[in-house]
Scaffold this motif. Structure first.
Motif, PDB file in Angstrom:
ATOM      1  N   GLY A  90       0.772  -1.188  -0.062  1.00  0.00           N
ATOM      2  CA  GLY A  90      -0.138  -0.052   0.036  1.00  0.00           C
ATOM      3  C   GLY A  90       0.957   1.293   0.171  1.00  0.00           C
ATOM      4  O   GLY A  90       0.602   2.234  -0.630  1.00  0.00           O
ATOM      5  N   SER A  91       1.941   1.308   0.651  1.00  0.00           N
ATOM      6  CA  SER A  91       2.676   2.495   0.786  1.00  0.00           C
ATOM      7  C   SER A  91       3.410   2.663  -0.660  1.00  0.00           C
ATOM      8  O   SER A  91       3.706   3.679  -1.226  1.00  0.00           O
ATOM      9  CB  SER A  91       3.884   2.102   1.713  1.00  0.00           C
ATOM     10  OG  SER A  91       4.926   1.313   1.619  1.00  0.00           O
ATOM     11  N   VAL A  92       3.719   1.645  -1.464  1.00  0.00           N
ATOM     12  CA  VAL A  92       4.312   1.940  -2.613  1.00  0.00           C
ATOM     13  C   VAL A  92       3.205   2.486  -3.646  1.00  0.00           C
ATOM     14  O   VAL A  92       3.603   3.431  -4.385  1.00  0.00           O
ATOM     15  CB  VAL A  92       4.812   0.387  -3.235  1.00  0.00           C
ATOM     16  CG1 VAL A  92       5.053   0.407  -4.782  1.00  0.00           C
ATOM     17  CG2 VAL A  92       5.880  -0.070  -2.551  1.00  0.00           C
ATOM     18  N   SER A 104      11.160   0.559   1.292  1.00  0.00           N
ATOM     19  CA  SER A 104      11.949   1.974   1.576  1.00  0.00           C
ATOM     20  C   SER A 104      12.063   2.838   0.514  1.00  0.00           C
ATOM     21  O   SER A 104      12.221   2.424  -0.582  1.00  0.00           O
ATOM     22  CB  SER A 104      13.321   1.281   2.357  1.00  0.00           C
ATOM     23  OG  SER A 104      14.175   0.912   1.328  1.00  0.00           O
ATOM     24  N   GLN A 105      12.176   4.151   0.897  1.00  0.00           N
ATOM     25  CA  GLN A 105      12.510   5.285  -0.009  1.00  0.00           C
ATOM     26  C   GLN A 105      11.637   5.103  -1.290  1.00  0.00           C
ATOM     27  O   GLN A 105      11.891   5.411  -2.448  1.00  0.00           O
ATOM     28  CB  GLN A 105      14.088   5.094  -0.594  1.00  0.00           C
ATOM     29  CG  GLN A 105      14.992   5.345   0.306  1.00  0.00           C
ATOM     30  CD  GLN A 105      16.292   5.119  -0.279  1.00  0.00           C
ATOM     31  OE1 GLN A 105      16.795   3.967  -0.702  1.00  0.00           O
ATOM     32  NE2 GLN A 105      17.029   6.116  -0.345  1.00  0.00           N
ATOM     33  N   SER A 106      10.299   4.733  -0.892  1.00  0.00           N
ATOM     34  CA  SER A 106       9.407   4.674  -1.847  1.00  0.00           C
ATOM     35  C   SER A 106       8.820   6.203  -2.703  1.00  0.00           C
ATOM     36  O   SER A 106       8.882   6.034  -4.075  1.00  0.00           O
ATOM     37  CB  SER A 106       7.838   4.121  -1.541  1.00  0.00           C
ATOM     38  OG  SER A 106       7.990   2.412  -1.242  1.00  0.00           O
ATOM     39  N   ALA A 107       9.144   7.122  -2.001  1.00  0.00           N
ATOM     40  CA  ALA A 107       8.984   8.443  -2.786  1.00  0.00           C
ATOM     41  C   ALA A 107       9.989   8.476  -3.676  1.00  0.00           C
ATOM     42  O   ALA A 107       9.875   8.997  -4.844  1.00  0.00           O
ATOM     43  CB  ALA A 107       8.788   9.415  -1.364  1.00  0.00           C
ATOM     44  N   LEU A 108      11.255   8.387  -3.407  1.00  0.00           N
ATOM     45  CA  LEU A 108      12.302   8.741  -4.315  1.00  0.00           C
ATOM     46  C   LEU A 108      12.252   7.660  -5.478  1.00  0.00           C
ATOM     47  O   LEU A 108      12.453   7.755  -6.666  1.00  0.00           O
ATOM     48  CB  LEU A 108      13.732   8.543  -3.491  1.00  0.00           C
ATOM     49  CG  LEU A 108      15.139   8.342  -4.250  1.00  0.00           C
ATOM     50  CD1 LEU A 108      15.147  10.024  -5.057  1.00  0.00           C
ATOM     51  CD2 LEU A 108      16.157   8.439  -3.734  1.00  0.00           C
ATOM     52  N   GLN A 112       9.950   8.839  -8.073  1.00  0.00           N
ATOM     53  CA  GLN A 112      10.337   9.877  -8.906  1.00  0.00           C
ATOM     54  C   GLN A 112      11.346   9.197  -9.700  1.00  0.00           C
ATOM     55  O   GLN A 112      11.129   9.550 -11.000  1.00  0.00           O
ATOM     56  CB  GLN A 112      11.007  10.866  -8.142  1.00  0.00           C
ATOM     57  CG  GLN A 112      10.232  11.780  -7.002  1.00  0.00           C
ATOM     58  CD  GLN A 112      11.073  12.641  -6.364  1.00  0.00           C
ATOM     59  OE1 GLN A 112      12.299  12.733  -6.221  1.00  0.00           O
ATOM     60  NE2 GLN A 112      10.452  13.285  -5.166  1.00  0.00           N
ATOM     61  N   VAL A 113      12.269   8.576  -9.602  1.00  0.00           N
ATOM     62  CA  VAL A 113      13.077   7.794 -10.611  1.00  0.00           C
ATOM     63  C   VAL A 113      12.361   7.085 -11.292  1.00  0.00           C
ATOM     64  O   VAL A 113      12.502   6.927 -12.891  1.00  0.00           O
ATOM     65  CB  VAL A 113      14.251   7.141  -9.695  1.00  0.00           C
ATOM     66  CG1 VAL A 113      14.979   6.301 -10.644  1.00  0.00           C
ATOM     67  CG2 VAL A 113      14.954   7.765  -8.913  1.00  0.00           C
ATOM     68  N   ALA A 114      11.391   6.144 -11.030  1.00  0.00           N
ATOM     69  CA  ALA A 114      10.677   5.459 -11.902  1.00  0.00           C
ATOM     70  C   ALA A 114       9.721   6.055 -12.964  1.00  0.00           C
ATOM     71  O   ALA A 114       9.839   5.873 -14.285  1.00  0.00           O
ATOM     72  CB  ALA A 114       9.615   4.674 -11.186  1.00  0.00           C
ATOM     73  N   VAL A 115       9.326   7.281 -12.558  1.00  0.00           N
ATOM     74  CA  VAL A 115       8.495   8.287 -13.467  1.00  0.00           C
ATOM     75  C   VAL A 115       9.373   8.823 -14.581  1.00  0.00           C
ATOM     76  O   VAL A 115       9.201   8.918 -15.660  1.00  0.00           O
ATOM     77  CB  VAL A 115       7.719   9.405 -12.890  1.00  0.00           C
ATOM     78  CG1 VAL A 115       7.130  10.491 -13.749  1.00  0.00           C
ATOM     79  CG2 VAL A 115       6.547   9.007 -11.896  1.00  0.00           C
ATOM     80  N   ALA A 116      10.489   9.164 -14.119  1.00  0.00           N
ATOM     81  CA  ALA A 116      11.599   9.762 -14.853  1.00  0.00           C
ATOM     82  C   ALA A 116      12.037   8.912 -15.863  1.00  0.00           C
ATOM     83  O   ALA A 116      12.025   9.160 -17.378  1.00  0.00           O
ATOM     84  CB  ALA A 116      12.919  10.454 -14.207  1.00  0.00           C
ATOM     85  N   LEU A 117      12.370   7.619 -15.546  1.00  0.00           N
ATOM     86  CA  LEU A 117      12.467   6.531 -16.516  1.00  0.00           C
ATOM     87  C   LEU A 117      11.463   6.207 -17.532  1.00  0.00           C
ATOM     88  O   LEU A 117      11.692   6.042 -18.787  1.00  0.00           O
ATOM     89  CB  LEU A 117      13.253   5.294 -15.761  1.00  0.00           C
ATOM     90  CG  LEU A 117      14.426   5.795 -15.061  1.00  0.00           C
ATOM     91  CD1 LEU A 117      14.889   4.400 -14.194  1.00  0.00           C
ATOM     92  CD2 LEU A 117      15.628   5.940 -16.056  1.00  0.00           C
ATOM     93  N   VAL A 131      14.574   0.076  -9.597  1.00  0.00           N
ATOM     94  CA  VAL A 131      14.862   1.256  -8.731  1.00  0.00           C
ATOM     95  C   VAL A 131      14.969   0.864  -7.471  1.00  0.00           C
ATOM     96  O   VAL A 131      14.702   1.374  -6.611  1.00  0.00           O
ATOM     97  CB  VAL A 131      13.697   2.077  -9.068  1.00  0.00           C
ATOM     98  CG1 VAL A 131      13.519   2.751 -10.326  1.00  0.00           C
ATOM     99  CG2 VAL A 131      12.282   1.528  -8.629  1.00  0.00           C
ATOM    100  N   SER A 132      15.320  -0.641  -7.280  1.00  0.00           N
ATOM    101  CA  SER A 132      15.459  -1.015  -5.907  1.00  0.00           C
ATOM    102  C   SER A 132      16.616  -0.280  -5.205  1.00  0.00           C
ATOM    103  O   SER A 132      16.503  -0.388  -4.233  1.00  0.00           O
ATOM    104  CB  SER A 132      15.662  -2.853  -6.039  1.00  0.00           C
ATOM    105  OG  SER A 132      16.704  -2.806  -6.952  1.00  0.00           O
ATOM    106  N   ALA A 133      17.602   0.051  -6.098  1.00  0.00           N
ATOM    107  CA  ALA A 133      18.578   1.007  -5.554  1.00  0.00           C
ATOM    108  C   ALA A 133      18.537   2.664  -6.283  1.00  0.00           C
ATOM    109  O   ALA A 133      18.762   2.564  -7.443  1.00  0.00           O
ATOM    110  CB  ALA A 133      19.991   0.333  -5.658  1.00  0.00           C
ATOM    111  N   PRO A 134      17.633   3.235  -5.903  1.00  0.00           N
ATOM    112  CA  PRO A 134      17.410   4.465  -6.538  1.00  0.00           C
ATOM    113  C   PRO A 134      18.334   5.392  -7.138  1.00  0.00           C
ATOM    114  O   PRO A 134      18.105   6.031  -7.929  1.00  0.00           O
ATOM    115  CB  PRO A 134      16.117   5.053  -5.579  1.00  0.00           C
ATOM    116  CG  PRO A 134      16.469   4.661  -4.245  1.00  0.00           C
ATOM    117  CD  PRO A 134      16.945   3.089  -4.574  1.00  0.00           C
TER     118      PRO A 134
END
Length: 249
Positions: free
Chosen positions: A176-178, A217-221, A224-229, A240-243
């Motif tokens: 859910g947090s993702v 963890s670091q789902s917000a970051l 952002q990376v996933a959207v850009a890619l 993006v497991s290592a963002p």
């Protein structure tokens, strides 16, 4: 033997109070009487008010009002809350009514108040559907707290399908947090999420792209990376497991 008798000493006559002193004593006596009468009247009024509020039928509970429902009906909430009618409103146990209202799986919180003279109001907050776990014949609907609260034959609109154990609440919370970290437009592109373990979360999109998320963890970051890619052009896999060091294939 010779004895001598001493005549008793006569007390000096007390001076007669002046007219002003007599008037002052009378005023003080009258004020004391007035205070006693007022205290008795006040005690009677308080007693009457207490009887009226706590014991008489004038302020009995005669109705239940329900607000805040979305999927539930007022009748369902009223039945679950089980507010005893005919009980003086002041003696209603509001916390107990609220606990009974939250026994409904769809209700995450309930507030109960008195509306004088004769109504108990139950205000509920229903759970918001976020995830759907596919089951034979339909879907189990889950909120952001990982609570399974409804079963549907079709997946509700705006809900992301996940492949996970519906009894694994901690994992559902992470999924859910993702989902909540994704922008609305990207969330709409996600067709499903799989997670055998909390650190193996993967997202599938409508265009067939797999997004390897890892853990939550670091789902917000990561979002952002996933959207850009995703905006960068065609690819089949985004990791993006290592963002800070994402990878694409």
């Amino acid at each position: 033997m010779t004895t001598t008798a001493t005549p008793p000493r006569l007390r000096a006559p007390q001076p007669r109070p002046s007219l002003a002193e007599q008037r002052e004593r009378h005023r003080r006596s009258r004020r004391r009487t007035v205070r006693v009468v007022l205290a008795l009247v006040l005690a009677a009024l308080v007693g009457t008010a207490a009887w009226l509020v706590y014991f008489s039928s004038v302020l009995d509970t005669r109705s239940v009002a329900v607000s805040g429902t979305r999927e539930l009906t007022a009748e369902q909430v009223t039945t679950a809350a089980a507010v005893p009618l005919g009980v003086p409103l002041a003696r209603q146990q509001l916390d107990a009514v609220a606990r009974r209202a939250t026994s409904l799986p769809q209700v995450s919180a309930a507030t109960v108040t008195r509306e004088w003279p004769n109504t108990v109001r139950v205000t509920v907050t229903e759970r918001q559907p976020l995830l759907a776990v596919a089951q034979p014949g339909g879907f189990l609907v889950v909120d952001k707290a990982g609570v399974v609260f409804a079963a549907k034959t079709v997946k509700p609109s705006g809900v992301v399908e996940v492949a996970a154990d519906p009894a694994n609440r901690p994992l559902l919370v992470e999924l859910g947090s993702v989902v909540l970290s994704l922008p609305e437009d990207v969330r709409g592109q996600v067709t499903s999420i799989t997670a055998a373990t909390p650190d193996s979360i993967q997202l599938k999109t409508t265009s067939g792209i797999t997004i390897i998320w890892g853990d939550s963890s670091q789902s917000a970051l990561k979002a952002q990376v996933a959207v850009a890619l995703l905006d960068a052009g065609p690819k089949t896999t985004i990791d993006v497991s290592a963002p800070h060091t994402p990878a694409v294939r």
